[in-house]
Design a protein around this motif. Structure first.
Motif, PDB file in Angstrom:
ATOM      1  N   VAL A  63       0.720  -1.135  -0.144  1.00 41.45           N
ATOM      2  CA  VAL A  63      -0.091   0.087  -0.174  1.00 41.45           C
ATOM      3  C   VAL A  63       0.785   1.122   0.037  1.00 41.45           C
ATOM      4  N   GLY A  64       2.089   1.085   0.651  1.00 42.25           N
ATOM      5  CA  GLY A  64       2.882   2.348   0.826  1.00 42.25           C
ATOM      6  C   GLY A  64       4.142   1.943   1.528  1.00 42.25           C
ATOM      7  N   PHE A  65       4.912   3.130   1.777  1.00 41.21           N
ATOM      8  CA  PHE A  65       6.149   2.935   2.558  1.00 41.21           C
ATOM      9  C   PHE A  65       6.581   4.233   3.037  1.00 41.21           C
ATOM     10  N   CYS A  66       7.569   4.163   4.008  1.00 43.21           N
ATOM     11  CA  CYS A  66       8.278   5.276   4.547  1.00 43.21           C
ATOM     12  C   CYS A  66       9.580   5.157   4.529  1.00 43.21           C
ATOM     13  N   SER A  67      10.346   6.226   4.266  1.00 38.75           N
ATOM     14  CA  SER A  67      11.653   6.353   4.179  1.00 38.75           C
ATOM     15  C   SER A  67      12.223   7.666   4.583  1.00 38.75           C
ATOM     16  N   GLU A  68      12.644   7.676   5.890  1.00 32.29           N
ATOM     17  CA  GLU A  68      13.163   8.982   6.447  1.00 32.29           C
ATOM     18  C   GLU A  68      14.494   8.704   7.320  1.00 32.29           C
ATOM     19  N   GLU A  69      15.745   8.752   6.563  1.00 31.26           N
ATOM     20  CA  GLU A  69      17.063   8.330   7.119  1.00 31.26           C
ATOM     21  C   GLU A  69      16.911   6.943   7.350  1.00 31.26           C
ATOM     22  N   MET A  70      17.092   6.627   8.974  1.00 35.08           N
ATOM     23  CA  MET A  70      17.064   5.300   9.084  1.00 35.08           C
ATOM     24  C   MET A  70      15.718   4.605   9.450  1.00 35.08           C
ATOM     25  N   ARG A  71      14.888   5.591   9.326  1.00 32.16           N
ATOM     26  CA  ARG A  71      13.294   5.119   9.676  1.00 32.16           C
ATOM     27  C   ARG A  71      12.900   4.717   8.191  1.00 32.16           C
ATOM     28  N   ARG A  72      12.432   3.256   8.246  1.00 34.25           N
ATOM     29  CA  ARG A  72      12.222   2.966   7.022  1.00 34.25           C
ATOM     30  C   ARG A  72      10.931   1.860   7.250  1.00 34.25           C
ATOM     31  N   ALA A  73       9.832   1.769   6.498  1.00 32.25           N
ATOM     32  CA  ALA A  73       8.790   1.020   6.756  1.00 32.25           C
ATOM     33  C   ALA A  73       8.218   0.603   5.656  1.00 32.25           C
ATOM     34  N   LEU A  74       7.432  -0.558   5.408  1.00 32.37           N
ATOM     35  CA  LEU A  74       6.565  -1.162   4.244  1.00 32.37           C
ATOM     36  C   LEU A  74       5.314  -1.275   4.888  1.00 32.37           C
TER      37      LEU A  74
END
Length: 329
Positions: A81-92
């Motif tokens: 559905v989406g993702f997050c990528s902020e420096e070392m903070r990553r999520a799927l």
């Protein structure tokens, strides 16, 4: 526009809000923890995989997974559905599968599904893998097909999940370097360990699917050190001997027809040489049909019963490291 062409990108603050400060943990994945979340508006339930900053998943691996999953649209493959990528903070951010993974059903003390349902689930998994192999612009090799990586939706429709190990290759590229190999012992095809067994290809996923299929049919893990009977320690070997005796008329046929079909198809999939295994498209045809025309293949695995060639008689698991080191020289 971004929502139309691919997964939505979320800020880390959005992820915190969606998970209610990571309140509901669903489990632990290969790259980190998985949490349940709710997207607004619409109260859409999702599963969010937070990638561990200390894991082996670097930025390149993360982008690879996002790009791979983002282009996949199939009823038997989990949707990103989406993702997050902020420096070392990553999520799927994945669609939520309310019934969890397949392993908790096939390894339960009581059989959870009828044989018809097991065959239906097996067929769905096969269709999902075949889509990865043939349905995309780029050929997608999963590399880690196993019960834990098959999720079930509200209607128990199976979806192939966890593409942390997936790699993209053009269809005409049939070789994968050993440095790219990852997977789970017990499901890894022989050629993933040593070049002497052949070239790594989609047939490597076929092998893993075959091992999964045998576990679905047997209702137990293929390798069971705690088995009461030592001859049943390795289930594929035991079921092959049982089927062989039935064909010779030495044993009364007590297996359900669908159980026997799943076992025969599974044994076809775990042949030692990749070229002796069927393609996933052929596996689908085998699962859709009956036993007519299905024949028990040759003995496909490493055994210690003296019936296999000497070259195939060593302990496969204990020999993995030695063979890999030998081939790397």
């Amino acid at each position: 526009m971004q929502q139309m062409i691919g997964p939505t990108r979320y800020a880390y603050t959005d992820i915190v809000a969606v998970t209610s400060h990571f309140r509901d943990k669903l489990g632990q994945g290969g790259y980190g923890s998985v949490y349940k979340g709710v997207l607004l508006p619409g109260d859409v339930h999702v599963a969010i995989k937070m990638l561990d900053g200390k894991s082996s998943c670097d930025g390149e691996d993360f982008i690879s997974e996002v790009s791979t999953i983002g282009r996949i649209h199939h009823v038997n493959v989990v949707r990103l559905v989406g993702f997050c990528s902020e420096e070392m903070r990553r999520a799927l951010v994945y669609e939520y599968m309310p019934h969890g993974s397949l392993d908790k059903y096939i390894f339960s003390a009581e059989r959870s599904f009828s044989w018809d349902k097991i065959n239906e689930i097996a067929l769905g998994i096969a269709r999902g893998i075949n889509y990865l192999h043939q349905g995309c612009d780029m050929q997608i090799l999963h590399f880690d097909i196993k019960p834990h990586n098959v999720l079930l939706d509200s209607n128990f429709v199976p979806k192939v999940a966890d593409f942390g190990l997936a790699k993209l290759y053009p269809r005409d590229n049939s070789f994968v370097p050993l440095s790219a190999l990852r997977g789970t012992i017990g499901y890894i095809a022989p050629e993933m360990i040593s070049r002497r067994f052949g070239i790594i290809s989609t047939k490597s996923d076929v092998y893993s699917f075959g091992m999964l299929l045998l576990e679905m049919a047997g209702g137990r893990r293929n390798a069971d050190p705690g088995a009461a009977n030592s001859s049943q320690t390795f289930y594929p070997s035991w079921v092959y001997d049982r089927l062989s005796k039935q064909e010779l008329g030495e044993m009364r046929a007590e297996m359900h027809e669908l159980e026997r079909k799943l076992c025969v198809v599974g044994l076809c999939c775990i042949q030692i040489q990749p070229h002796d295994r069927p393609a996933m498209s052929e596996v689908i045809g085998m699962l859709e049909g009956g036993m007519d025309g299905l024949q028990l293949p040759s003995r496909p695995f490493f055994c210690d019963d003296g019936q296999t060639p000497v070259a195939e008689s060593y302990d496969f698991c204990s020999g993995l490291t030695a063979i890999s080191e030998e081939d790397e020289k």
